[in-house]
Design a protein around this motif. Structure first.
Motif, PDB file in Angstrom:
ATOM      1  N   SER A 155       0.618  -1.102  -0.021  1.00 51.27           N
ATOM      2  CA  SER A 155      -0.086  -0.008  -0.050  1.00 51.27           C
ATOM      3  C   SER A 155       0.754   1.115   0.047  1.00 51.27           C
ATOM      4  O   SER A 155       0.672   2.197  -0.698  1.00 51.27           O
ATOM      5  N   ASN A 162       1.945   1.809  -3.789  1.00 54.13           N
ATOM      6  CA  ASN A 162       0.930   2.205  -4.335  1.00 54.13           C
ATOM      7  C   ASN A 162       0.699   3.505  -3.988  1.00 54.13           C
ATOM      8  O   ASN A 162       0.448   4.407  -4.918  1.00 54.13           O
ATOM      9  N   LYS A 163       0.592   4.052  -2.611  1.00 56.98           N
ATOM     10  CA  LYS A 163       0.802   5.561  -2.399  1.00 56.98           C
ATOM     11  C   LYS A 163       1.684   6.286  -3.054  1.00 56.98           C
ATOM     12  O   LYS A 163       1.452   7.507  -3.420  1.00 56.98           O
ATOM     13  N   GLN A 168       1.028   6.866  -6.817  1.00 54.24           N
ATOM     14  CA  GLN A 168      -0.295   7.806  -6.984  1.00 54.24           C
ATOM     15  C   GLN A 168       0.372   9.240  -6.748  1.00 54.24           C
ATOM     16  O   GLN A 168      -0.501  10.124  -7.348  1.00 54.24           O
ATOM     17  N   LEU A 169       1.004   9.422  -5.732  1.00 56.35           N
ATOM     18  CA  LEU A 169       1.652  10.739  -5.660  1.00 56.35           C
ATOM     19  C   LEU A 169       2.415  11.339  -7.003  1.00 56.35           C
ATOM     20  O   LEU A 169       2.621  12.580  -6.975  1.00 56.35           O
ATOM     21  N   ASP A 170       2.857  10.306  -7.634  1.00 56.25           N
ATOM     22  CA  ASP A 170       3.478  10.618  -9.027  1.00 56.25           C
ATOM     23  C   ASP A 170       4.604  11.551  -9.012  1.00 56.25           C
ATOM     24  O   ASP A 170       4.433  12.840  -9.458  1.00 56.25           O
ATOM     25  N   THR A 174       7.442  14.359  -1.418  1.00 53.79           N
ATOM     26  CA  THR A 174       6.870  13.118  -1.362  1.00 53.79           C
ATOM     27  C   THR A 174       7.098  12.027  -0.493  1.00 53.79           C
ATOM     28  O   THR A 174       6.134  11.698   0.074  1.00 53.79           O
TER      29      THR A 174
END
Length: 193
Positions: A84, A87-88, A91-93, A116
């Motif tokens: 997770s 993935n986080k 997602q913050l790219d 980040t």
């Protein structure tokens, strides 16, 4: 049906007891369902068992079941925490650094990655892993060489060590000094205008 003071419904369920003298003797065994109103107390068939004793036993079973459910949920969350977090992070790219584009700013890349990582509250070790994932192409060969240069058996690299080595390699001191000089001259020029 009974409900404990914690809002757990308990349904009596018939269970056959093995008894050779009585052919079909059954005794209710409570099962529970969460979230219902408390019904009136059930009468006790055994004169030695009070309503308070029954309620106490039900509360004990309900609290043990709740603790078991909480322990199971927290152990499954710990197992998924690494995936997770990855993935986080994705997602913050965060930006990608390749080392092939002259306009890429290594300092800007490290700053963005650091922000980040700070938002995610990652550990120093995870910071190295996550940031190296976003270094691609030519720059990634530097990451591999840097990792190989670390002594075997030494503790895992920390984010601050990685960031310093990255900046030293991709933005050498001479380049930083030249940029600082250029900045000062631009600053002086804008003050004279």
């Amino acid at each position: 049906m009974w409900v404990s003071t914690q809002g757990v419904r308990i349904f009596p369920q018939a269970t056959t007891l093995p008894d050779s003298t009585t052919p079909d003797q059954t005794t209710p065994v409570p099962t529970y369902t969460e979230g219902a109103a408390t019904p009136p107390p059930a009468p006790s068939s055994d004169p030695g068992v009070s309503d308070g004793d029954l309620r106490g036993a039900i509360q004990i079973v309900a609290s043990q079941t709740q603790r078991s459910n909480v322990a199971h949920a927290s152990s499954s969350q710990q197992g998924d925490s690494a995936s997770s977090r990855v993935n986080k992070f994705l997602q913050l790219d965060p930006s990608v650094f390749t080392g092939t584009v002259p306009e890429e700013d290594p300092h800007d890349f490290i700053d963005k990655i650091h922000r980040t990582l700070r938002v995610m509250h990652v550990t120093e070790k995870e910071g190295v892993d996550f940031s190296s994932y976003h270094i691609k192409v030519v720059a990634y060969s530097w990451v591999e060489m840097w990792e190989d240069s670390c002594e075997e058996g030494s503790p895992p690299a920390r984010w601050s060590e990685f960031a310093d080595a990255f900046i030293d390699h991709f933005l050498p001191t001479k380049t930083m000094a030249a940029l600082a000089t250029e900045f000062e001259s631009l600053k002086q020029g804008s003050m004279n205008v």
